[in-house]
Design an enzyme around this catalytic site. Structure first.
Site, PDB file in Angstrom:
ATOM      1  N   HIS A  74       0.849  -1.195   0.000  1.00 24.36           N
ATOM      2  CA  HIS A  74       0.000   0.000   0.000  1.00 24.36           C
ATOM      3  C   HIS A  74       0.886   1.247   0.000  1.00 24.36           C
ATOM      4  O   HIS A  74       1.636   1.483   0.949  1.00 24.36           O
ATOM      5  CB  HIS A  74      -0.896  -0.021   1.243  1.00 24.36           C
ATOM      6  CG  HIS A  74      -2.036   0.930   1.186  1.00 24.36           C
ATOM      7  ND1 HIS A  74      -3.170   0.782   1.950  1.00 24.36           N
ATOM      8  CD2 HIS A  74      -2.240   2.061   0.464  1.00 24.36           C
ATOM      9  CE1 HIS A  74      -4.008   1.777   1.708  1.00 24.36           C
ATOM     10  NE2 HIS A  74      -3.455   2.565   0.816  1.00 24.36           N
TER      11      HIS A  74
ATOM     12  N   ASP B  38       6.125  -1.739 -30.543  1.00 23.03           N
ATOM     13  CA  ASP B  38       6.706  -0.547 -29.925  1.00 23.03           C
ATOM     14  C   ASP B  38       5.997  -0.265 -28.610  1.00 23.03           C
ATOM     15  O   ASP B  38       5.071   0.546 -28.536  1.00 23.03           O
ATOM     16  CB  ASP B  38       6.557   0.642 -30.894  1.00 23.03           C
ATOM     17  CG  ASP B  38       7.509   1.775 -30.542  1.00 23.03           C
ATOM     18  OD1 ASP B  38       8.340   1.598 -29.636  1.00 23.03           O
ATOM     19  OD2 ASP B  38       7.415   2.840 -31.176  1.00 23.03           O
TER      20      ASP B  38
ATOM     21  N   GLU C  67       7.320  -1.430 -36.330  1.00 23.88           N
ATOM     22  CA  GLU C  67       8.692  -1.093 -35.964  1.00 23.88           C
ATOM     23  C   GLU C  67       9.715  -2.047 -36.566  1.00 23.88           C
ATOM     24  O   GLU C  67      10.872  -1.690 -36.757  1.00 23.88           O
ATOM     25  CB  GLU C  67       8.831  -1.067 -34.444  1.00 23.88           C
ATOM     26  CG  GLU C  67      10.140  -0.481 -33.966  1.00 23.88           C
ATOM     27  CD  GLU C  67      10.303  -0.526 -32.465  1.00 23.88           C
ATOM     28  OE1 GLU C  67      11.181   0.178 -31.949  1.00 23.88           O
ATOM     29  OE2 GLU C  67       9.572  -1.277 -31.799  1.00 23.88           O
TER      30      GLU C  67
ATOM     31  N   LYS D  28       7.731  -6.795 -34.474  1.00 24.08           N
ATOM     32  CA  LYS D  28       8.299  -6.066 -33.328  1.00 24.08           C
ATOM     33  C   LYS D  28       7.318  -4.985 -32.909  1.00 24.08           C
ATOM     34  O   LYS D  28       6.885  -4.183 -33.735  1.00 24.08           O
ATOM     35  CB  LYS D  28       9.649  -5.463 -33.684  1.00 24.08           C
ATOM     36  CG  LYS D  28      10.398  -4.908 -32.482  1.00 24.08           C
ATOM     37  CD  LYS D  28      11.790  -4.440 -32.866  1.00 24.08           C
ATOM     38  CE  LYS D  28      12.577  -4.068 -31.618  1.00 24.08           C
ATOM     39  NZ  LYS D  28      11.913  -3.057 -30.791  1.00 24.08           N
TER      40      LYS D  28
ATOM     41  N   HIS E 263       3.460   0.665   3.242  1.00 18.29           N
ATOM     42  CA  HIS E 263       3.386  -0.389   4.246  1.00 18.29           C
ATOM     43  C   HIS E 263       2.718  -1.600   3.596  1.00 18.29           C
ATOM     44  O   HIS E 263       2.237  -1.535   2.457  1.00 18.29           O
ATOM     45  CB  HIS E 263       2.615   0.057   5.495  1.00 18.29           C
ATOM     46  CG  HIS E 263       1.128   0.185   5.278  1.00 18.29           C
ATOM     47  ND1 HIS E 263       0.541   1.350   4.826  1.00 18.29           N
ATOM     48  CD2 HIS E 263       0.116  -0.712   5.433  1.00 18.29           C
ATOM     49  CE1 HIS E 263      -0.769   1.173   4.718  1.00 18.29           C
ATOM     50  NE2 HIS E 263      -1.059  -0.074   5.080  1.00 18.29           N
TER      51      HIS E 263
ATOM     52  N   ASP F 236      -0.088  -4.909   4.157  1.00 26.01           N
ATOM     53  CA  ASP F 236      -1.232  -5.380   4.937  1.00 26.01           C
ATOM     54  C   ASP F 236      -1.358  -6.887   4.784  1.00 26.01           C
ATOM     55  O   ASP F 236      -1.506  -7.404   3.662  1.00 26.01           O
ATOM     56  CB  ASP F 236      -2.528  -4.712   4.458  1.00 26.01           C
ATOM     57  CG  ASP F 236      -2.539  -3.216   4.745  1.00 26.01           C
ATOM     58  OD1 ASP F 236      -2.464  -2.856   5.928  1.00 26.01           O
ATOM     59  OD2 ASP F 236      -2.627  -2.427   3.785  1.00 26.01           O
TER      60      ASP F 236
END
Length: 492
Positions: A49, A204, A346, A202, A61, A63
């Site tokens: 959190h 991006d 790409e 590919k 912290h 929980d």
């Protein structure tokens, strides 16, 4: 805390509801008077959190929540539950939470109780050995928590948590994030080699490994950073797996109006973890493109050939609204490359059909063939702007690491920015007195340069490398927060 004390109200979630407005919080808030679900008292979750603190900082912290009598018994653990034997850690009892909270991750709006971002740090099953007012002894079976633990009260209503044995998490669910395999820049395999290679387009975007364990999704970046909270629209992936555990590799992309990945459009999402994330996700959702299957129900598939992993991935039928397996082709690299050019993509990634998956390794068994020249760079300074950019960043001074650990200057980038990019960059740069670059820089650069710590990585598009090792006509594409400076290599 764990036992039901005398005089306790009939509704164990009354305090939880009193602190939350269901019209404003993203947290589950069951209606008052609804019956408590009946479970097996064996579910646990640990949520990380982050809450804002001041203008720029934040507090974090953890929980710990254990299913018990139809609710989640909860403790706030400031330093996180211990994963190894050692000193006890503080665990402060908090209000009971509804069982639905065991799968909650997201952003709690600013101004609401607990406002900030919540991600699932670990989750799984536990077995109870002892549970009374003075001691809770349980055994966890999770990715990060494994073995016997004790919770017990100390002073002023606080509790402590301690790990009682040296049990480690199971091998099929490692505590450390799995780093993705990387490709090297290269050329298409020759016609003689072609039949031994598979080809993908590919994309991006931002690399992400998705781990689904006991119905909980974790997305990690190329650096191993947890980025789950940034992309909540991918959060229903576990439901598609229908109770199975899996690890997959892929790319998070933002599509433009033509259906092509747009890295610039993704920039606004890459760094966001605040209350604006759900709104941004609804307005322009990302897509998770999946291209490898690394584990399935505890079976490690990384040693299998690439072709077999792809066939098993395709057989799962994972296509959904915000995730989809990418196409791949066995052989025919020249045609795949031509299709990538025609569609404005790409480039292409070529992968040996017999290659295993090598986590964190940049291997020649995978080659990336780019249609647009791009290069990752380290920002080492900036020069002031003129006109409407006066008083702020006008261009960035960039470099690449050398073999001796220094940063070599490769040029300055003054185009490709929006005004919002420049304002954001100014906040991300840390000033320093001396140049971080090795060697001598041109006088026209140093006379008005502002030096910064070389810890920010970006990506530029460019025309060619010049004879004196400079980038010609570089244009800014965006920040690469999935890369460290040491990760930067010459791409071509």
């Amino acid at each position: 805390m764990p036992a039901r004390p005398r005089g306790r109200r009939e509704d164990p979630l009354a305090e939880y509801r009193a602190k939350r407005d269901p019209r404003r919080t993203a947290e589950p808030v069951p209606p008052a008077g609804s019956p408590l679900p009946v479970g097996d008292d064996d579910t646990f979750v640990v949520q990380e959190h982050h809450t804002p603190r001041g203008r720029t900082g934040e507090r974090v912290h953890w929980d710990l929540r254990l299913e018990r009598d139809g609710v989640l018994k909860s403790w706030a653990v400031p330093k996180g539950p211990p994963t190894e034997q050692g000193p006890s850690r503080l665990a402060v009892p908090t209000e009971d939470h509804p069982l639905e909270y065991a799968s909650f991750s997201g952003t709690i709006a600013a101004g609401e109780y607990g406002g900030g971002s919540v991600t699932i740090w670990d989750a799984g099953r536990y077995a109870t050995e002892k549970w009374d007012e003075r001691h809770v002894v349980v055994t966890f079976d999770g990715r990060r928590l494994a073995g016997r633990y004790a919770l017990f009260p100390v002073d002023d209503g606080a509790w402590n948590i301690r790990k009682l044995d040296d049990t480690r998490p199971a091998a099929e669910a490692p505590a450390e994030p799995l780093l993705p395999m990387l490709a090297v820049p290269g050329e298409l395999p020759t016609a003689e080699e072609d039949a031994g290679w598979g080809y993908e387009f590919k994309w991006d975007g931002v690399r992400a490994v998705a781990t689904v364990h006991q119905g909980v999704l974790a997305l990690t970046s190329r650096k191993g950073t947890d980025i789950t909270v940034r992309y909540p629209e991918v959060g229903r992936l576990p439901a598609v797996l229908a109770g199975h555990d899996a690890v997959v590799d892929g790319e998070i992309v933002a599509m433009d109006e033509a259906g092509r990945p747009d890295f610039g459009a993704l920039q606004g999402r890459m760094h966001r973890t605040g209350p604006e994330v759900p709104r941004m996700a609804a307005a322009k959702p990302v897509t998770y493109l999946v291209f490898d299957l690394l584990a399935w129900d505890g079976e490690d598939l990384r040693g299998l050939p690439y072709a077999e992993r792809r066939r098993r991935l395709d057989a799962l039928g994972l296509a959904g609204q915000r995730w989809v397996p990418t196409p791949w082709f066995a052989g025919g690299g020249a045609d795949v490359h031509a299709a990538s050019l025609e569609n404005g993509l790409e480039g292409v990634v070529a992968k040996r059909l017999d290659s295993p998956y090598r986590p964190g390794v940049r291997s020649s068994e995978w080659r990336k063939i780019k249609n647009v020249r791009t290069q990752s760079v380290v920002v080492g300074g900036w020069r002031p702007g003129q006109g409407r950019r006066a008083g702020g960043v006008g261009s960035l001074l960039v470099g690449v690491p050398d073999d001796d650990g220094g940063i070599v200057y490769v040029g300055h980038v003054g185009t490709g920015f929006t005004d919002a990019d420049l304002r954001h960059l100014q906040r991300m740069l840390t000033p320093r007195a001396m140049s971080p670059f090795t060697g001598t820089l041109p006088r026209e650069v140093t006379r008005d340069a502002h030096w910064v710590e070389p810890d920010l990585v970006g990506e530029v598009a460019y025309a060619v490398w010049t004879a004196d090792n400079r980038l010609r006509h570089p244009s800014w594409k965006g920040v690469r927060d999935d890369l460290e400076p040491d990760d930067v290599v010459i791409e071509s």
